[in-house]
Design a protein around this motif. Structure first.
Motif, mmCIF file in Angstrom:
data_model
loop_
_atom_site.group_PDB
_atom_site.id
_atom_site.type_symbol
_atom_site.label_atom_id
_atom_site.label_comp_id
_atom_site.label_asym_id
_atom_site.label_seq_id
_atom_site.Cartn_x
_atom_site.Cartn_y
_atom_site.Cartn_z
ATOM 1 N N LEU A 1 -1.719 3.046 -3.866
ATOM 2 C CA LEU A 1 -1.751 1.586 -3.965
ATOM 3 C C LEU A 1 -2.514 1.060 -2.758
ATOM 4 O O LEU A 1 -2.305 1.528 -1.635
ATOM 5 N N ARG A 2 -3.367 0.031 -2.992
ATOM 6 C CA ARG A 2 -4.268 -0.399 -1.921
ATOM 7 C C ARG A 2 -4.198 -1.907 -1.671
ATOM 8 O O ARG A 2 -5.193 -2.591 -1.610
ATOM 9 N N GLY A 3 -2.976 -2.410 -1.533
ATOM 10 C CA GLY A 3 -2.805 -3.826 -1.226
ATOM 11 C C GLY A 3 -2.499 -4.662 -2.446
ATOM 12 O O GLY A 3 -3.219 -5.608 -2.777
ATOM 13 N N VAL A 4 -1.396 -4.322 -3.120
ATOM 14 C CA VAL A 4 -0.992 -5.021 -4.346
ATOM 15 C C VAL A 4 -0.055 -6.167 -3.997
ATOM 16 O O VAL A 4 0.974 -5.970 -3.344
ATOM 17 N N THR A 5 -0.415 -7.356 -4.416
ATOM 18 C CA THR A 5 0.433 -8.538 -4.261
ATOM 19 C C THR A 5 0.625 -9.171 -5.639
ATOM 20 O O THR A 5 -0.351 -9.450 -6.331
ATOM 21 N N GLY B 1 -5.460 1.809 -7.761
ATOM 22 C CA GLY B 1 -4.489 1.271 -6.814
ATOM 23 C C GLY B 1 -4.555 -0.220 -6.591
ATOM 24 O O GLY B 1 -3.889 -0.749 -5.694
ATOM 25 N N LEU B 2 -5.332 -0.932 -7.411
ATOM 26 C CA LEU B 2 -5.457 -2.376 -7.295
ATOM 27 C C LEU B 2 -5.188 -3.039 -8.645
ATOM 28 O O LEU B 2 -5.363 -2.418 -9.697
ATOM 29 N N ILE B 3 -4.780 -4.314 -8.619
ATOM 30 C CA ILE B 3 -4.648 -5.076 -9.855
ATOM 31 C C ILE B 3 -6.041 -5.392 -10.370
ATOM 32 O O ILE B 3 -6.862 -5.991 -9.671
ATOM 33 N N ALA B 4 -6.321 -4.941 -11.598
ATOM 34 C CA ALA B 4 -7.641 -5.138 -12.186
ATOM 35 C C ALA B 4 -7.690 -6.331 -13.124
ATOM 36 O O ALA B 4 -8.768 -6.784 -13.513
ATOM 37 N N THR C 1 0.854 -1.181 0.000
ATOM 38 C CA THR C 1 0.000 0.000 0.000
ATOM 39 C C THR C 1 0.892 1.234 0.000
ATOM 40 O O THR C 1 2.034 1.195 0.453
ATOM 41 N N LYS C 2 0.366 2.312 -0.551
ATOM 42 C CA LYS C 2 1.082 3.594 -0.518
ATOM 43 C C LYS C 2 0.056 4.707 -0.385
ATOM 44 O O LYS C 2 -0.811 4.872 -1.247
ATOM 45 N N THR C 3 0.166 5.438 0.737
ATOM 46 C CA THR C 3 -0.729 6.543 1.010
ATOM 47 C C THR C 3 0.067 7.839 1.063
ATOM 48 O O THR C 3 1.067 7.929 1.792
ATOM 49 N N TYR C 4 -0.350 8.804 0.277
ATOM 50 C CA TYR C 4 0.259 10.127 0.300
ATOM 51 C C TYR C 4 -0.634 11.053 1.119
ATOM 52 O O TYR C 4 -1.851 11.117 0.881
ATOM 53 N N SER D 1 -4.773 7.176 -15.852
ATOM 54 C CA SER D 1 -4.045 8.156 -15.064
ATOM 55 C C SER D 1 -4.510 8.085 -13.611
ATOM 56 O O SER D 1 -5.708 8.039 -13.327
ATOM 57 N N GLY D 2 -3.538 8.034 -12.696
ATOM 58 C CA GLY D 2 -3.865 7.952 -11.279
ATOM 59 C C GLY D 2 -4.134 6.552 -10.774
ATOM 60 O O GLY D 2 -4.532 6.368 -9.622
ATOM 61 N N SER D 3 -3.891 5.540 -11.605
ATOM 62 C CA SER D 3 -4.175 4.155 -11.201
ATOM 63 C C SER D 3 -3.126 3.593 -10.255
ATOM 64 O O SER D 3 -3.349 2.568 -9.611
#
Length: 255
Positions: A38-42, A232-235, A25-28, A57-59
């Motif tokens: 990013l919201r929990g990418v594995t 922020g997630l793998i789609a 995860t990455k929170t600014y 853009s912004g994904s």
């Protein structure tokens, strides 16, 4: 496009991945509030694979690359490169790992204008305290088709030639993982094909791993797999996709 949940694959790879992202995860944070890039990418990037990362853009695609390469720290989660956990390293050790195990190719070539092509390519070895071999430098220059430009300076080269110097500079340390961020964004279509072919050769001939962020479906089609991000997630992902298939998948994410 195949749906992919943001969890580690249940099928265990036959060999350790070149690069593993585990729950990233990455929170600014700013005065205006918080943004979750990013919201929990594995995800695991297999050794010798060529993966394009795409998304609106912004994904979070550039943030993913920055965290994977140790250029930015994730808020939570773990990045493991070649068996080494990046979060356990201090800045000196992290810099050493980047110089020895990672290669970087960006849209901006980042060549030193006062140095010749030869010296730009040799620079990463000098920074690690190693004496560059003339044979090694000329080998990678020949690999990118620029052996006859060794004594030139960047200002004497075209944009495509400068990008090939940047790739040669990344190749000289024989990194296990290449990170490429929009490497063909400023180039014409013919030169872009040359650059993308060089990146693909790095996986096919040397078994190196390439992770490339791009917005261009034609560029992404050079990769074995396109990994799609959204919010922020793998789609999902697409294997061996054509430019038309990749463009269609991107359109579905942008609706």
């Amino acid at each position: 496009m195949t749906s992919t949940a943001p969890t580690y694959p249940t099928v265990v790879p036959t060999q350790p991945p070149a690069l593993l992202l585990d729950g990233i995860t990455k929170t600014y944070r700013s005065k205006a509030g918080s943004v979750d890039a990013l919201r929990g990418v594995t995800y695991h990037f297999a050794q010798g694979s060529f993966t394009a990362v795409m998304g609106p853009s912004g994904s979070g695609k550039s943030t993913l690359l920055q965290c994977a390469a140790g250029l930015d720290q994730p808020t939570t989660g773990t990045v493991v490169l070649g068996g080494t956990t990046l979060s356990g390293l201090n800045e000196v050790a992290l810099t050493k790992l980047r110089r020895n195990e990672m290669g970087f190719v960006f849209q901006a070539y980042n060549l030193l204008p006062s140095l010749t092509v030869y010296d730009n390519v040799a620079l990463p070895l000098r920074l690690t305290g190693r004496r560059p071999s003339r044979g090694d430098v000329h080998r990678v220059l020949d690999q990118v088709g620029l052996q006859d430009k060794a004594k030139r300076r960047p200002a004497e080269l075209s944009g495509g030639q400068q990008q090939r110097v940047a790739i040669a500079r990344a190749l000289i340390t024989r990194p296990s993982v290449f990170f490429a961020d929009e490497p063909t964004g400023a180039l014409d279509s013919g030169t872009s094909r040359q650059i993308l072919s060089l990146l693909r050769e790095a996986t096919e001939r040397a078994g190196q791993t390439v992770v490339m962020v791009t917005h261009d479906p034609v560029a992404a089609a050079y990769a074995e797999r396109v990994l799609f991000l959204s919010d922020g997630l793998i789609a999902g992902h697409l294997d061996r996709g054509t430019p038309a298939q990749i463009a269609a998948a991107m359109s579905s994410l942008e609706r």
